[in-house]
Motif scaffolding. Structure first.
Motif, PDB file in Angstrom:
ATOM      1  N   THR A 292       0.914  -1.307  -0.021  1.00  0.00           N
ATOM      2  CA  THR A 292      -0.286  -0.193   0.098  1.00  0.00           C
ATOM      3  C   THR A 292       0.756   1.328  -0.038  1.00  0.00           C
ATOM      4  N   TRP A 293       1.949   1.044   0.550  1.00  0.00           N
ATOM      5  CA  TRP A 293       2.787   2.280   0.743  1.00  0.00           C
ATOM      6  C   TRP A 293       3.649   2.549  -0.577  1.00  0.00           C
ATOM      7  N   LEU A 294       4.027   1.416  -1.281  1.00  0.00           N
ATOM      8  CA  LEU A 294       4.664   1.582  -2.734  1.00  0.00           C
ATOM      9  C   LEU A 294       3.588   2.126  -3.420  1.00  0.00           C
ATOM     10  N   ASP A 295       2.324   1.892  -3.497  1.00  0.00           N
ATOM     11  CA  ASP A 295       1.443   2.237  -4.321  1.00  0.00           C
ATOM     12  C   ASP A 295       1.086   3.540  -4.007  1.00  0.00           C
ATOM     13  N   LEU A 296       1.066   4.221  -2.954  1.00  0.00           N
ATOM     14  CA  LEU A 296       0.991   5.631  -2.405  1.00  0.00           C
ATOM     15  C   LEU A 296       1.933   6.229  -3.243  1.00  0.00           C
ATOM     16  N   ILE A 297       3.302   5.745  -2.802  1.00  0.00           N
ATOM     17  CA  ILE A 297       4.451   6.553  -3.218  1.00  0.00           C
ATOM     18  C   ILE A 297       4.567   6.777  -4.722  1.00  0.00           C
ATOM     19  N   LYS A 298       3.986   5.714  -5.525  1.00  0.00           N
ATOM     20  CA  LYS A 298       3.878   5.853  -6.973  1.00  0.00           C
ATOM     21  C   LYS A 298       2.848   7.051  -7.259  1.00  0.00           C
ATOM     22  N   LEU A 299       1.851   7.118  -6.566  1.00  0.00           N
ATOM     23  CA  LEU A 299       0.885   8.039  -6.933  1.00  0.00           C
ATOM     24  C   LEU A 299       1.291   9.168  -6.754  1.00  0.00           C
ATOM     25  N   PHE A 300       2.040   9.534  -5.596  1.00  0.00           N
ATOM     26  CA  PHE A 300       2.541  10.784  -5.186  1.00  0.00           C
ATOM     27  C   PHE A 300       3.571  11.211  -6.270  1.00  0.00           C
ATOM     28  N   ARG A 301       3.877  10.333  -6.987  1.00  0.00           N
ATOM     29  CA  ARG A 301       5.023  10.751  -7.889  1.00  0.00           C
ATOM     30  C   ARG A 301       4.227  11.349  -9.288  1.00  0.00           C
ATOM     31  N   ARG A 302       3.112  10.794  -9.411  1.00  0.00           N
ATOM     32  CA  ARG A 302       2.306  11.141 -10.820  1.00  0.00           C
ATOM     33  C   ARG A 302       1.760  12.323 -10.838  1.00  0.00           C
ATOM     34  N   PRO A 303       1.601  13.107 -11.849  1.00  0.00           N
ATOM     35  CA  PRO A 303       0.820  14.190 -11.806  1.00  0.00           C
ATOM     36  C   PRO A 303      -0.637  14.097 -11.761  1.00  0.00           C
ATOM     37  N   SER A 304      -1.373  15.275 -11.356  1.00  0.00           N
ATOM     38  CA  SER A 304      -2.972  14.885 -11.290  1.00  0.00           C
ATOM     39  C   SER A 304      -3.511  15.513 -12.342  1.00  0.00           C
ATOM     40  N   THR A 305      -4.739  15.030 -12.764  1.00  0.00           N
ATOM     41  CA  THR A 305      -5.505  15.776 -13.870  1.00  0.00           C
ATOM     42  C   THR A 305      -6.655  16.263 -13.201  1.00  0.00           C
ATOM     43  N   THR A 306      -7.113  17.263 -13.962  1.00  0.00           N
ATOM     44  CA  THR A 306      -8.617  17.783 -13.581  1.00  0.00           C
ATOM     45  C   THR A 306      -9.426  17.961 -14.607  1.00  0.00           C
ATOM     46  N   PRO A 307     -10.654  17.164 -14.621  1.00  0.00           N
ATOM     47  CA  PRO A 307     -11.387  16.965 -15.935  1.00  0.00           C
ATOM     48  C   PRO A 307     -12.010  18.210 -16.157  1.00  0.00           C
ATOM     49  N   SER A 308     -12.201  18.309 -17.470  1.00  0.00           N
ATOM     50  CA  SER A 308     -12.577  19.623 -18.254  1.00  0.00           C
ATOM     51  C   SER A 308     -13.892  19.968 -17.509  1.00  0.00           C
ATOM     52  N   GLU A 309     -14.852  19.161 -17.305  1.00  0.00           N
ATOM     53  CA  GLU A 309     -16.206  19.462 -16.833  1.00  0.00           C
ATOM     54  C   GLU A 309     -16.301  19.807 -15.477  1.00  0.00           C
ATOM     55  N   SER A 310     -15.252  19.653 -14.794  1.00  0.00           N
ATOM     56  CA  SER A 310     -15.288  19.692 -13.340  1.00  0.00           C
ATOM     57  C   SER A 310     -15.409  21.359 -12.795  1.00  0.00           C
ATOM     58  N   VAL A 311     -15.897  21.327 -11.434  1.00  0.00           N
ATOM     59  CA  VAL A 311     -15.617  22.749 -11.071  1.00  0.00           C
ATOM     60  C   VAL A 311     -14.296  22.575 -10.571  1.00  0.00           C
ATOM     61  N   GLY A 312     -13.189  23.131 -11.060  1.00  0.00           N
ATOM     62  CA  GLY A 312     -12.013  22.958 -10.818  1.00  0.00           C
ATOM     63  C   GLY A 312     -11.513  23.144  -9.328  1.00  0.00           C
ATOM     64  N   TRP A 313     -11.789  24.241  -8.776  1.00  0.00           N
ATOM     65  CA  TRP A 313     -11.175  24.531  -7.427  1.00  0.00           C
ATOM     66  C   TRP A 313     -11.790  23.506  -6.267  1.00  0.00           C
ATOM     67  N   LEU A 314     -13.101  23.524  -6.447  1.00  0.00           N
ATOM     68  CA  LEU A 314     -14.012  22.530  -5.579  1.00  0.00           C
ATOM     69  C   LEU A 314     -13.074  21.069  -5.790  1.00  0.00           C
ATOM     70  N   PHE A 315     -12.872  20.596  -6.889  1.00  0.00           N
ATOM     71  CA  PHE A 315     -12.513  19.141  -7.149  1.00  0.00           C
ATOM     72  C   PHE A 315     -11.049  19.074  -6.533  1.00  0.00           C
ATOM     73  N   ARG A 316     -10.287  20.133  -6.749  1.00  0.00           N
ATOM     74  CA  ARG A 316      -9.067  20.219  -6.142  1.00  0.00           C
ATOM     75  C   ARG A 316      -9.045  20.194  -4.792  1.00  0.00           C
TER      76      ARG A 316
END
Lengths: 293, 545, 168
Positions: free
Chosen positions: A42-66
């Protein structure tokens, strides 16, 4: 009661919660005759995720989503300030129980708001489910806490315990055990994230760092509920406190993940019906407490 | 009586299995209706470009008459140099897809079809180009045409939930559009045919007769053996090839092993969809014995490659037979124990009971096959009704349930699983000695053959028209999901969205099988069943919601 | 309680999944894995290329170099073992090897080159030595001289024989 102790507790929670999840994965694998991932997976998964960039979907309300993931994690971690974990330090004041309840709510609300704002229909269905489940669940938690508060005539967490030897507090403790299971979003109550049905629900659009934060908030929430149980309801003696606490966490993990591995998922309405009945029990418990039993 | 219905038609072939009749276009609907009323259901349809032979296009409609244990094939031919045929869809709903497929692939125009729209070709496929015509080269590449614009009107009170093309429930790309109100599905749209592999064209243009079984096996990753058997049977039927007894028994054993692995796989997936992952893992553990058996006999876990025209390629010697029986016993014991425990679990049963209901009458009209039909009270099984391979010699029962829901489909498969164990044991015990393959045959030119098998998901039909020079002129495989898929929107309506995955899974869908003949549908999904969105909303509004 | 039984069952069974990439996996004797052409045995007859459903084996003559090339491309192979069935000399066999992933495209190709015989009359290369030897065993001795002629020259020769009614 030092702040440093509280901070140590929070750091402990962040480090230990994913390990506990790793343990649960290992136990489930054992019950499914699999090799299973290593404990630190689980830690390895989390570390992997932390290294990846995040995306914000175009239909979302960006600030709330983030904003969703950091608030979710922060509220759970703040709750650790009111509950002693590995060290016996915590902030105590009148009404901290209410603050605790609000923080739990805030965490869930942050996740669901993030889901709603993502613009994805699955996230909306998932958030919808999360809310309906959470309402029912919060209702019963409020009753249980109220029952205990009536018995102890206090609104400070640490003053409620040890529980007086009464019918109401016994029932309340038992109900809390079930509630810990439900609030941990475990099968059969994981309807909000149900992967084969609605593809992780509110989490569907999150990625990278934000997803890691959300995942971490789920793990720490489970740890928080365990901690409340071990530190208040079933408190060990202060001499072997830390050992007792860690062993207790492991035992609870084993029990809960075993139950989880042997259940199918409820439908949302079945889960809500279960929780409604459950909150009736909570109400009874509160009535008993009011009557002084 | 079927023969009475066909009175006045030119009978091209009539033996104890198949009747082929040439029907004049004017009488097509009347005869089709007559056959349906006589208890036959629409099985599949194949359009053929017969211009190199007689300057016409032909449409073959296959009816399965279980009561009389025969297949009736109606052959309709267009007038010379014309393209028009009457549609039989107005009288038989099940013919809709087959006719639309022929429209797309061959350009035959079906007069009176209620939805004469594209089913298979993508929106960006140019108008007037028909890939299965003989004058269309298999390796021709076309520049994509500009797709027609289509805009959907969103409705404020209804959420559109896309299920697919990529979704953890669907292990293949396929697209369902669910219209959801609260947690209730008010309607569903199916857009399919994304996974075209052009197999028919490939087989017709660049493969030889004995290479096609291996292509047929790759139609499906789960029930491939049954497709290759059906293909071989179709060629054997056309050329009148005798298949040695021992080969028939080995085919039966492999087909039943395939059914076992497929059903156990399905049980596992069903458990997973219902959130019970431990059951999933346990069932797949039991399934592993079956995979080992297949690997032992054929040399591979899934693509058995055992069939070839005239027989089979590998024997089951005594030593292997003993090992197989040993593994079978282990698998049977394990799967019975696990499944018995699974059906006892309340929350799983609760989620399958009265979910995804398909009424018997509707099922018959669509022509559903296999466990889906048997769970809706339709007593049909190719193995019993049209015995092939060694099924005529074996003793087995066909489970039929009347619940019409997902639980019934589960129970049908449950019973079938243990019937299969017993059938494999019977076949292994009674297997006669002798040849494995008959290679002494000649392939006639331009002769129609029909091969039908009962796949784990239902009836598979393969139609083959042979050609000299060791080639096939036309090969049309029809997988069972092709007939079951149109039933899904009916099953979905009025159910919880949480139940959509298990409902879709309950027909054990095999999209690639269905799509082998297709070329993608991109934008503009279309409604493939009767009844509008409004009607769906009204129905749910009045009823359960 | 069904679910408890499943738990106790799982505990009594232990682990059934394998540590696969880190530990080897056993496959049975007749496994259909990677096909391997034995260049020593192959006679270049082309039977495998005819039978191969995905056309993974191609047999063609490289006239300039005077060799017949038997080219197996594993990327197309479907492991059906038809080539093994039809090979008259048992030169192609399916092995138990199944781990074929590779970063190098060349690992997926197997090429066997066999020297071609030149026609004794016109000098055109037409068949492999090995195939001729194989064929020679089934040909009556008085016709064996024809073997060294390419198909066209052979046709010419036989028509000459027919015309003159003798072999000289």
């Amino acid at each position: 009661m030092s702040l440093a102790g509280c901070i140590v507790n929070v750091i402990f929670a962040v480090i230990f919660a994913p390990l506990l999840d790793g343990l649960e994965r290992k136990i489930k694998a054992k019950l499914q005759t699999r090799q299973g991932p290593p404990l630190v997976q689980t830690w390895l998964d989390l570390i992997k995720l932390f290294r990846r960039p995040s995306t914000t979907p175009s239909e979302s309300v960006g600030w709330l989503f983030r904003l969703g993931p950091p608030i979710a994690l922060a509220s759970i971690l703040t709750a650790f300030f009111f509950v002693p974990a590995i060290l016996p330090d915590s902030m105590r004041f009148w009404g901290d129980i209410i603050a605790f309840l609000y923080l739990m709510t805030l965490g869930t609300v942050a996740v669901t708001l993030g889901g709603f704002s993502s613009g994805n229909p699955y996230a909306q269905i998932g958030s919808h489910r999360e809310i309906s489940l959470f309402m029912a669940e919060e209702f019963s938690l409020a009753f249980i806490i109220a029952a205990l508060a009536v018995s102890a005539k206090s609104f400070t967490l640490s003053n409620l315990f040890p529980l007086p030897f009464k019918a109401s507090s016994l029932i309340g403790a038992l109900l809390f055990v079930v509630l810990v299971y439900v609030a941990g979003a475990r099968v059969p109550f994981d309807v909000a994230e149900a992967e084969p049905e609605i593809v992780e629900g509110p989490l569907i659009e999150y990625s990278g760092r934000q997803l890691a934060l959300l995942k971490l908030s789920i793990y720490t929430k489970r740890l928080l509920l365990f901690t409340v149980f071990l530190n208040f309801f079933l408190r060990g003696t202060s001499a072997i406190r830390a050992t007792y606490y860690v062993i207790g966490l492991i035992v609870l993990s084993v029990i809960y993940s075993t139950i989880e591995a042997s259940c199918g998922r409820f439908r949302t309405k079945d889960a809500v019906r279960f929780l409604k009945r459950f909150s009736i029990l909570g109400a009874l418990c509160w009535l008993l407490a009011v009557m002084g039993w | 009586m079927v023969v009475e219905v066909l009175k006045g038609c030119k009978i091209l072939r009539h033996d104890d299995r198949v009747t082929v009749a040439e029907v004049s276009p004017e009488r097509a609907r009347e005869i089709a209706k007559g056959l349906f009323n006589a208890g036959c259901y629409y099985s599949c349809g194949m359009g053929v470009d017969e211009r190199p032979v007689n300057m016409r296009f032909a449409m073959y409609h296959v009816f399965n008459c279980e009561a009389e244990r025969r297949h009736v094939i109606l052959k309709l031919t267009t007038p010379t140099n014309e393209l028009t045929l009457p549609s039989i869809t107005p009288v038989i709903e099940g013919a809709s897809w087959s006719e639309r497929e022929a429209m797309d692939m061959l350009g035959i125009i079906f007069d009176g079809h209620p939805e004469p729209e594209r089913l298979i070709l993508p929106e960006d496929w140019p108008e007037g180009v028909y890939p299965l015509r003989k004058d269309f080269p298999y390796n021709k590449k076309l520049p994509p045409a500009k797709p027609k614009e289509g805009r959907k009107k969103p409705r404020p009170d209804i959420i559109e939930v896309p299920l697919g093309p990529y979704h953890p429930t669907l292990h293949e790309p396929e697209y369902f559009e669910l219209y959801v109100k609260g947690d209730k599905i008010v309607d569903a749209k199916y857009r399919g045919f994304h996974i075209h592999r052009g197999m028919e064209k490939l087989a017709e243009s660049r493969m030889t007769l004995n290479q096609v079984p291996f292509l047929a096996e790759r139609i499906c990753g789960i029930c491939g053996c049954t497709h290759s058997t059906a293909y071989c049977q179709a060629v054997e039927d056309a050329a009148g090839i005798y298949v040695p007894e021992r080969a028939r028994y080995i085919r039966t054993i492999m087909l039943e092993i395939e059914r076992l692995h497929s059903h156990l796989l399905w049980f596992g997936v069903a458990c997973h969809l219902l959130g019970f992952d431990s059951g999933f893992m346990h069932l797949w553990r039991a399934r592993e014995y079956i995979m080992d058996i297949a690997e032992l006999i054929t040399g591979n876990r899934k693509t058995y490659g055992i069939n070839i025209i005239g027989g089979v390629r590998r024997d089951i010697p005594e030593k292997k037979k003993r090992k197989v029986l040993e593994l079978l016993d282990l698998a049977e014991k394990d799967s019975r124990e696990i499944l018995d425990n699974v059906v006892k679990m309340g929350e799983l049963k609760e989620r399958m009971e009265n979910v995804g209901v398909l009424p018997k009458k509707k099922g018959r009209e669509i022509g559903v096959v296999g466990p889906v039909a048997r769970a809706s009270g339709i007593d049909t099984d190719v193995r019993r009704d049209h015995p092939y391979a060694a099924y005529g010699d074996l003793d087995f029962e066909v489970p039929v349930y009347k619940g019409e829901d997902v639980l019934s489909r589960f129970l049908v498969r449950y019973d079938e699983t243990f019937q299969s164990f017993s059938m494999i044991k019977q076949a292994l015990d009674n297997m006669p000695e002798g040849e494995l393959i008959n290679e002494d045959y000649e392939i006639p030119s331009f002769k129609l053959g029909l091969g039908v098998t009962e796949a784990p998901r239902g009836e598979d039909v393969h139609l083959v028209i042979t050609w000299g020079e060791n080639k096939v002129y036309r090969w049309h495989p029809r997988a069972s999901t092709y007939n079951n898929l149109p039933a899904i929107p009916i099953m979905l309506r009025g159910n919880d969205i949480a139940d959509a995955p298990i409902i879709i899974a309950s027909i054990d869908p095999c999209f690639s099988c269905t799509d082998h003949v297709s070329i993608i549908d991109s934008e503009n999904g279309r409604v493939l069943w009767r009844g509008s969105l409004e009607e769906g909303i009204r129905r749910v509004g009045n009823g359960k919601a | 309680m069904g679910r408890l039984k499943l738990i106790s069952k799982a505990l009594s069974i232990g682990k059934v999944t394998e540590k696969y990439p880190f530990a080897p996996i056993e496959v049975p004797e007749d496994y259909r894995g990677k096909p391997v052409i034995d260049g020593e045995k192959c006679i270049g007859c082309g039977a495998c290329a005819n039978a191969c459903p995905p056309q993974a084996i191609q047999v063609y003559d490289d006239v300039e170099r005077g060799v017949r090339v038997v080219h197996l491309f594993l990327g197309r192979c479907i492991f059906c073992a038809r080539c093994q069935d039809v090979c008259p000399v048992g030169a192609i066999k399916l092995t138990k090897e199944f781990e074929l992933a590779t970063p190098d495209h060349d690992d997926l190709h197997q090429v066997v080159e066999l020297k071609l015989v030149r026609c004794s009359k016109c000098g055109k290369p037409f068949d492999t030595y090995r195939h001729l030897i194989q064929v020679a065993e089934n040909v009556p001795p008085w016709e064996r001289e024809l073997l060294l002629l390419c198909p066209e020259c052979r046709m010419e020769k036989t028509s000459e024989w027919r015309l003159w009614g003798c072999r000289k």
